[in-house]
Design an enzyme around this catalytic site. Structure first.
Site, short mmCIF file in Angstrom:
data_model
loop_
_atom_site.label_atom_id
_atom_site.label_comp_id
_atom_site.label_asym_id
_atom_site.label_seq_id
_atom_site.Cartn_x
_atom_site.Cartn_y
_atom_site.Cartn_z
N ASP A 16 42.74 28.64 48.46
CA ASP A 16 43.71 28.63 47.39
C ASP A 16 44.91 29.46 47.84
OD1 ASP A 16 44.61 28.11 44.76
OD2 ASP A 16 44.04 30.13 44.16
N ASP A 42 38.50 27.15 41.01
CA ASP A 42 37.93 27.04 42.36
C ASP A 42 36.41 26.91 42.36
OD1 ASP A 42 40.45 27.40 43.54
OD2 ASP A 42 40.27 29.57 43.37
N ASP A 99 39.94 32.52 43.89
CA ASP A 99 39.68 33.58 42.92
C ASP A 99 39.64 33.08 41.49
OD1 ASP A 99 42.32 32.97 42.61
OD2 ASP A 99 43.10 34.95 43.06
#
Length: 907
Positions: free
Chosen positions: A332, A638, A634
């Site tokens: 990410d 995700d 985080d």
């Protein structure tokens, strides 16, 4: 009250929401009604996954085909009445299980104390009063009060906002705060566009607001993602796959050999059935590397401890080794590769472009032109620009308790405050006489203040909005006509560099004219554009170096984000991911077949505007091509991909509880560079595992050789089953433990990731194991036959045979410290554990020889000092022969490599 949770709350008017949930927007629920609803709906928390009992966790460590054979041997010895043998075999199995259980339990406990997903408290209206309650006690229908910095406790339908902006990157992946409103929206609005909703687990960036709780616990958007995680299939790690295949292969060979030997002894040799069964059990016990599961767990546990010291908390042991096999890291962007701290990097005025150094909210840095610091006092346009961004602003900058610079308010406004603080002289703070707060309807903020005895209006906002209103632009020689086309070209150029652009303008009132209250009408004429500010979410400096190391190690890094494509590609290029020109969006992925996606997942490195489902699809597509995939992140969004990935890596500080629970590893410092350290540790662990197998299996091979030869020749057994267990356990759990502490091999991070289909034992390893087994087994057999021919007692022969195998393996340990390197290399004294375990081994061998109760248990007897020459000579012989073999192999490998280079040059 159950069906309301399924409604599209964002599409309903506030009055309808209040009616449906039977609440009052002023007074909220009564205390009694809140208590009743808490009982009806349950606490506002995500349900924990199904917990495995401690007993089941312990017995799970017996679930190994080799342990099954060992336990079967225990049953047979019990049926034959050899209870001591049975007890020793069972104890060995229990010790193995206990070691694995304890190490796994320690790894799980390491994660405690960093869970921080849901807010702890919430301000609600109940019974006409504002009160603070535990976030877990919030119920549907509660009226929640929000202010900057609050973590939102449940899903809310907003009915009152004042400059409210919410940081939703944990849920949607967007790096900028989302402006919130109260108007009803279209029913088909996607999650990221539901601007009248505030979602559980997100954070208020600026402003204030009030909302009605419409969903709690598992019914929130977080809860829905949490449910989808449970439905994702977990992947088995490469190590588990390889050891499982290896265990099955060894078990088939063991059972087959045992059956053949029993048939041979029964039909062709004059053995009693009971004695033959014990011999066959001895063969099975000899061939089983029963210490391997224990040493495997210990080596991985040492890896876990090493990684914890480097801020990486591993939740299950095999994931340590899996990191060493990773070929793709899907990351990410927001907060993982970037700092999630907005930073002004450029300023554009009519005459000049300026660069701004420094990153994050720290006011350390300079405003530069042509790499020289600008004197703001000599640049009136820049001075006006800085006065505007500092005073047309509601954010504040301060140091927290740990000395870190943090902002209170909107991140974009915060970075403009930081910009003003980087000027070479202090930018004056002016008193605001009147203010128009920012609103998404008109997309600007304006403030009325006084400068040098005249009233001035400062204004900042969306560039296109200010372009519509500007009449002129300020240059060094004064105001000139506004050139919109030129400014739009400059804005697009900076947007392609990954910058988000903010417009800055002002209006000086005529001398003597004053305004009491600032209105929108006052901005419709006479506005002068001062310039534009280019803002980025800067890359982490350490992430750039980490990505460079990953690429040199043959590991691809892919950015998967919810941000815009241009921003993602520009940031990716700065980080070293992609070329800044190629990228895919979520809508492109949605239109692809599985085959097309599998190809695209390998070809592209930047994936923007992705949904949680897109992330999961990309991980699966990469895995379909045989990639070992790690996913870092985080946010809640995700989590499904984290669970599906071979190694899910969550962030410990900014990471959500959902993402941590779905991951195999948590980075305690949120540092992408920690992943590279984990990969290094993973490669070191795997290399040491292979060295351990290279060391342990010749022990089993030599013992099996001895017993099969004894059955074939019709002689007495050189070792009893209990003595064989002693040899196996003392070499695997004691001596081989030293190999777990060996340092990383040179060039370990310069070779490509290993193919997950590569067998645990290469052709060379099989050769080495057989070679050492035959030398050790053959030499020991010759010595045993010689001693028996000379009339020595069976117990004496068994004792000398036992010492010969163990001491020879101690010498062999030094051969195995490097696969092909010479034993007396530069790192000969680098591993103290080798010398510690060698000393411990000698003490154990003395104990089994000279301690009476151990003589009774293991059937040994004290021997004279002269008998120790046999084990010592065998050990030296093994060491010299293997070092000679390694030298020959090194020479062959070097010649092949040189020939390959010469061929490549000729081509």
């Amino acid at each position: 009250m159950t069906k309301e949770r399924e409604q599209a709350w964002h599409a309903l008017e506030t009055t309808r929401v209040l009616e449906t949930l039977e609440t009052d927007q002023g007074d909220g629920l009564s205390v009694e009604a809140a208590a009743k609803r808490l009982e009806e709906h349950g606490r506002n928390e995500l349900p924990e996954g199904e917990q495995t009992s401690v007993v089941l966790k312990f017995f799970k460590h017996f679930h190994d085909v080799l342990i099954y054979i060992l336990l079967a041997a225990a049953v047979v010895t019990a049926l034959l009445g050899h209870w001591l043998d049975t007890a020793v075999i069972v104890v060995v199995a229990i010790v193995n299980a206990t070691i694995g259980f304890v190490q796994e339990h320690r790894a799980e406990k390491a994660l405690e104390g960093i869970k921080n997903m849901l807010s702890l408290e919430a301000n609600v209206r109940r019974g006409g009063e504002t009160m603070e309650v535990e976030a877990t006690d919030v119920v549907p229908g509660d009226i929640v009060l929000l202010k900057a910095g609050d973590k939102i406790p449940a899903d809310l339908r907003l009915f009152k906002t004042s400059n409210l902006a919410v940081e939703e990157s944990a849920l949607t992946g967007e790096s900028t705060a989302v402006e919130k409103g109260t108007d009803a929206l279209a029913e088909d609005a996607v999650l990221g566009d539901r601007t009248n909703m505030a979602f559980s687990g997100t954070t208020v960036a600026s402003g204030t607001g009030r909302g009605i709780v419409v969903a709690t616990g598992r019914h929130t958007e977080i809860g829905k993602i949490n449910k989808s995680i449970a439905e994702v299939e977990e992947m088995q790690t490469p190590l588990l796959k390889q050891t499982s295949r290896f265990g099955k292969l060894v078990s088939i060979v063991i059972v087959g050999l045992a059956a053949l030997m029993f048939a041979f002894g029964y039909l062709l040799r004059d053995y009693e059935t009971g004695e033959l069964l014990l011999s066959v059990i001895g063969l099975a016990v000899a061939a089983i590397p029963e210490g391997l599961p224990a040493i495997l767990s210990i080596i991985l546990a040492i890896g876990v401890q090493n990684m914890a010291g480097r801020n990486a908390i591993v939740r299950n042991l095999p994931s340590v080794e899996t990191l060493g096999a990773v070929s793709v890291i899907c990351s990410d962007k927001t907060g993982t590769l970037t700092r999630n701290e907005m930073t002004v990097t450029s300023i554009m005025t009519h005459d000049w472009e300026y660069s701004v150094t420094g990153t994050g909210y720290s006011p350390e840095g300079e405003i530069q032109r042509d790499e020289e610091q600008v004197e703001v006092s000599e640049d009136p346009v820049l001075a006006a620009f800085l006065r505007c961004v500092k005073n047309c602003n509601d954010a504040s900058l301060r140091k927290d308790e740990e000395g870190h610079w943090v902002i209170q308010g909107d991140p974009t406004e915060g970075c403009l405050i930081t910009l003003a603080a980087k000027a070479d002289t202090e930018v004056p703070e002016l008193k605001a006489a009147s203010k128009i707060p920012f609103d998404s309807d008109y997309k600007y903020m304006a403030v009325l203040t006084e400068q040098d005895g005249r009233q001035v209006i400062y204004m900042k906002g969306a560039p296109d909005r200010l372009f519509d209103m500007a009449e002129q632009q300020l240059g060094a020689d004064g105001a000139v006509s506004f050139d919109r086309e030129a400014w739009e070209d400059r804005m697009r150029e900076h947007a392609r560099q990954g910058e988000r652009v903010i417009g800055v303008a002002m209006k000086e009132l005529p001398e003597g004219e004053t305004l009491g209250e600032l209105t929108h009408d006052d901005l419709q004429e006479g506005l002068t554009l001062l310039g534009l500010a280019g803002i980025v979410d800067p890359p982490r400096e350490e992430a750039v170096e980490a990505i460079r190391e990953c690429i040199s190690a043959g590991i691809q890094v892919k950015m998967i984000t919810g941000d815009h494509k241009e921003t993602a590609m520009a940031i990716g290029q700065q980080l070293g991911i992609g070329d800044g020109e190629a990228g895919l969006e979520g809508k492109d992925i949605d239109g692809m077949s599985q085959e097309e996606l599998a190809e695209a997942a390998q070809q592209y490195h930047i994936f923007a505007r992705t949904s949680p489902q897109n992330k999961l699809q990309l991980v699966e597509a990469l895995q379909s091509k045989g990639k070992i995939c790690a996913m870092t992140g985080d946010g809640v969004n995700d989590a499904p991909a984290l669970k599906r990935a071979d190694v899910g890596v969550a962030m410990g500080i900014k990471g959500t509880e959902v993402s941590k629970d779905a991951s195999e590893m948590v980075l305690a410092d949120d540092n992408f560079a920690t992943i590279v350290k984990a990969v290094k540790e993973g490669r070191r662990v795997y290399d040491n595992l292979k060295k351990t197998i290279l060391f342990i299996l010749p022990t089993n091979g030599a013992e099996s050789f001895l017993i099969m030869a004894s059955i074939l020749l019709g002689t007495m057994m050189p070792l009893t089953p209990v003595q064989i267990l002693w040899v196996n356990m003392v070499t695997s759990v004691t001596v081989s433990l030293a190999l777990a502490f060996e340092r990383m091999e040179p060039q370990a991070m310069e070779r490509p990731p290993r193919n997950p289909k590569t067998p645990l034992l290469s052709g060379y390893y099989i050769f080495r194991i057989l070679f050492v087994s035959i030398i050790l087994g053959g030499g020991t057999l010759a010595m045993t036959m010689s001693l028996l021919d000379q009339g020595y007692e069976q117990a004496t022969v068994n004792t000398v045979t036992l010492h010969t195998i163990v001491i020879a393996q101690m010498f062999h340990l030094f051969n195995c410290r490097s696969e092909l390197g010479q034993a007396f290399g530069p790192g000969f004294f680098s591993n103290r554990a080798v010398y510690i375990v060698s000393g411990l081994l000698i003490l154990l061998q003395l104990a089994i020889t000279y301690v009476p109760f151990m003589n009774t248990i293991f059937g040994t007897e004290p021997i004279a000092l002269s008998y120790w020459t046999f084990p010592a000579l065998m050990g030296v012989a093994i060491f010299v022969i293997i070092e000679l073999e390694k030298w020959i192999t090194r020479t062959i490998v070097r010649r092949r490599a040189d020939a390959g280079k010469e061929t490549a040059l000729q081509a």
